[in-house]
Design an enzyme around this catalytic site. Structure first.
Site, mmCIF file in Angstrom:
data_model
loop_
_atom_site.group_PDB
_atom_site.id
_atom_site.type_symbol
_atom_site.label_atom_id
_atom_site.label_comp_id
_atom_site.label_asym_id
_atom_site.label_seq_id
_atom_site.Cartn_x
_atom_site.Cartn_y
_atom_site.Cartn_z
ATOM 1 N N LYS A 1 0.831 -1.213 0.000
ATOM 2 C CA LYS A 1 0.000 0.000 0.000
ATOM 3 C C LYS A 1 0.870 1.270 0.000
ATOM 4 O O LYS A 1 0.667 2.162 -0.813
ATOM 5 C CB LYS A 1 -0.945 0.016 1.216
ATOM 6 C CG LYS A 1 -1.943 -1.130 1.232
ATOM 7 C CD LYS A 1 -2.987 -0.961 2.329
ATOM 8 C CE LYS A 1 -2.442 -1.041 3.745
ATOM 9 N NZ LYS A 1 -1.883 -2.361 4.110
ATOM 10 N N ARG B 1 -10.017 0.169 8.099
ATOM 11 C CA ARG B 1 -9.595 -1.199 8.427
ATOM 12 C C ARG B 1 -10.692 -1.970 9.143
ATOM 13 O O ARG B 1 -10.528 -3.159 9.391
ATOM 14 C CB ARG B 1 -8.380 -1.137 9.339
ATOM 15 C CG ARG B 1 -7.044 -1.242 8.628
ATOM 16 C CD ARG B 1 -5.973 -0.979 9.659
ATOM 17 N NE ARG B 1 -4.752 -1.671 9.462
ATOM 18 C CZ ARG B 1 -3.616 -1.088 9.062
ATOM 19 N NH1 ARG B 1 -3.607 0.180 8.747
ATOM 20 N NH2 ARG B 1 -2.520 -1.791 8.986
HETATM 21 P P1 AMP Z 1 0.353 0.265 9.073
HETATM 22 O O1 AMP Z 1 1.554 1.147 9.011
HETATM 23 O O2 AMP Z 1 -0.742 0.688 8.155
HETATM 24 O O3 AMP Z 1 0.710 -1.194 8.928
HETATM 25 O O4 AMP Z 1 -0.239 0.434 10.553
HETATM 26 C C1 AMP Z 1 0.529 0.123 11.680
HETATM 27 C C2 AMP Z 1 -0.366 -0.046 12.883
HETATM 28 O O5 AMP Z 1 -1.056 1.192 13.155
HETATM 29 C C3 AMP Z 1 -1.453 -1.077 12.755
HETATM 30 O O6 AMP Z 1 -0.995 -2.402 13.014
HETATM 31 C C4 AMP Z 1 -2.457 -0.593 13.803
HETATM 32 O O7 AMP Z 1 -2.014 -0.888 15.107
HETATM 33 C C5 AMP Z 1 -2.369 0.926 13.629
HETATM 34 N N1 AMP Z 1 -3.329 1.403 12.607
HETATM 35 C C6 AMP Z 1 -3.039 2.001 11.412
HETATM 36 N N2 AMP Z 1 -4.141 2.312 10.747
HETATM 37 C C7 AMP Z 1 -5.191 1.904 11.514
HETATM 38 C C8 AMP Z 1 -6.599 1.924 11.350
HETATM 39 N N3 AMP Z 1 -7.185 2.427 10.254
HETATM 40 N N4 AMP Z 1 -7.355 1.407 12.363
HETATM 41 C C9 AMP Z 1 -6.797 0.905 13.473
HETATM 42 N N5 AMP Z 1 -5.471 0.839 13.677
HETATM 43 C C10 AMP Z 1 -4.668 1.331 12.711
#
Ligand code: AMP
Length: 213
Positions: free
Chosen positions: A9, A84
């Site tokens: 992404k 999410r």
């Molecule tokens: P990412 O960098 O998108 O993999 O996000 C890292 C972490 O941030 C995730 O594992 C969640 O703990 C938190 N996070 C990011 N986006 C969301 C979201 N839309 N809803 C809930 N937690 C989120």
């Protein structure tokens, strides 16, 4: 942009941002910045992230609304890592027009391998991979010269949990958006060493067909 952690992404969003002149919002980046602060809230957010769990909806939605309010009127944006959960998807659908779902379909084995070898620039967030998307100079960002680091949640146990959370809480969104008749552009990776550029070019071709590029 919808897809499992490690599906690409951030990689594709950063390239599309330049080609389409849109903004990108990565909720994960926002929470990683917040987690550096010295506050109870920061420690709580960090706790969820380190366990591979989702930050609670109320807070995520509040943060996203604030960030969206900073986007100049008429400017497009790509959401990376949001929504999410079903609650987040419903909220998004209620406050904005979603033009397209960029869906990334990548097998688990590629995700696990990629995330374990992923590196990120501390300064600008550009994503690399020490085996498949190497920087020109080891440990240094090609774009800004920043140092590369490994995310603390990019370890085998947490990766497994994040994939499970994605399957349970995020994949139901696919059906939700289909029912809303929002167009899908589906991209996939079937090999570990597939460079991002041809995939981005294909996405742009599909986006042109629906007049979004
Ligand atoms: P990412 O960098 O998108 O993999 O996000 C890292 C972490 O941030 C995730 O594992 C969640 O703990 C938190 N996070 C990011 N986006 C969301 C979201 N839309 N809803 C809930 N937690 C989120």
């Amino acid at each position: 942009m919808l897809g499992a952690p490690g599906a690409g992404k951030g990689t594709y969003a950063s390239r599309l941002k330049e080609k389409l002149d849109v903004e990108t919002i990565a909720t994960g980046d926002i929470f990683r910045e917040l987690a550096k602060e010295n506050s109870d809230l920061a420690r709580k957010v960090k706790g969820y992230m380190e366990k591979g769990l989702l930050v609670p909806d109320d807070f995520v939605i509040e943060v996203l609304k604030q960030r969206l309010s900073k986007i100049p009127k008429g400017k497009g944006f790509i959401l990376d890592g949001f929504p999410r959960t079903m609650e987040q998807a419903k909220m998004l659908d209620a406050i904005t027009k979603i033009d397209v779902i960029l869906m990334l379909d990548v097998p688990d084995w590629i995700i696990i391998e990629r995330l374990s070898t992923r590196r990120i620039c501390k300064n600008c967030g550009t994503v690399y991979n020490i085996l498949y998307l190497k920087p020109k100079v080891g440990g240094i960002c090609d774009k800004c010269g920043g140092q590369l680091y490994q995310r603390s949640d990019d370890n085998p146990e947490v990766i497994k949990k994040r994939l499970q959370v994605y399957k349970e809480q995020t994949t139901p969104l696919i059906e939700f958006f289909k029912e809303k008749k929002i167009p899908f552009v589906i991209s996939g990776t079937t090999a570990l060493d597939q460079p991002p550029e041809p995939i981005v070019e294909k996405m742009l071709v599909e986006l042109k067909k629906i007049k979004l590029a």
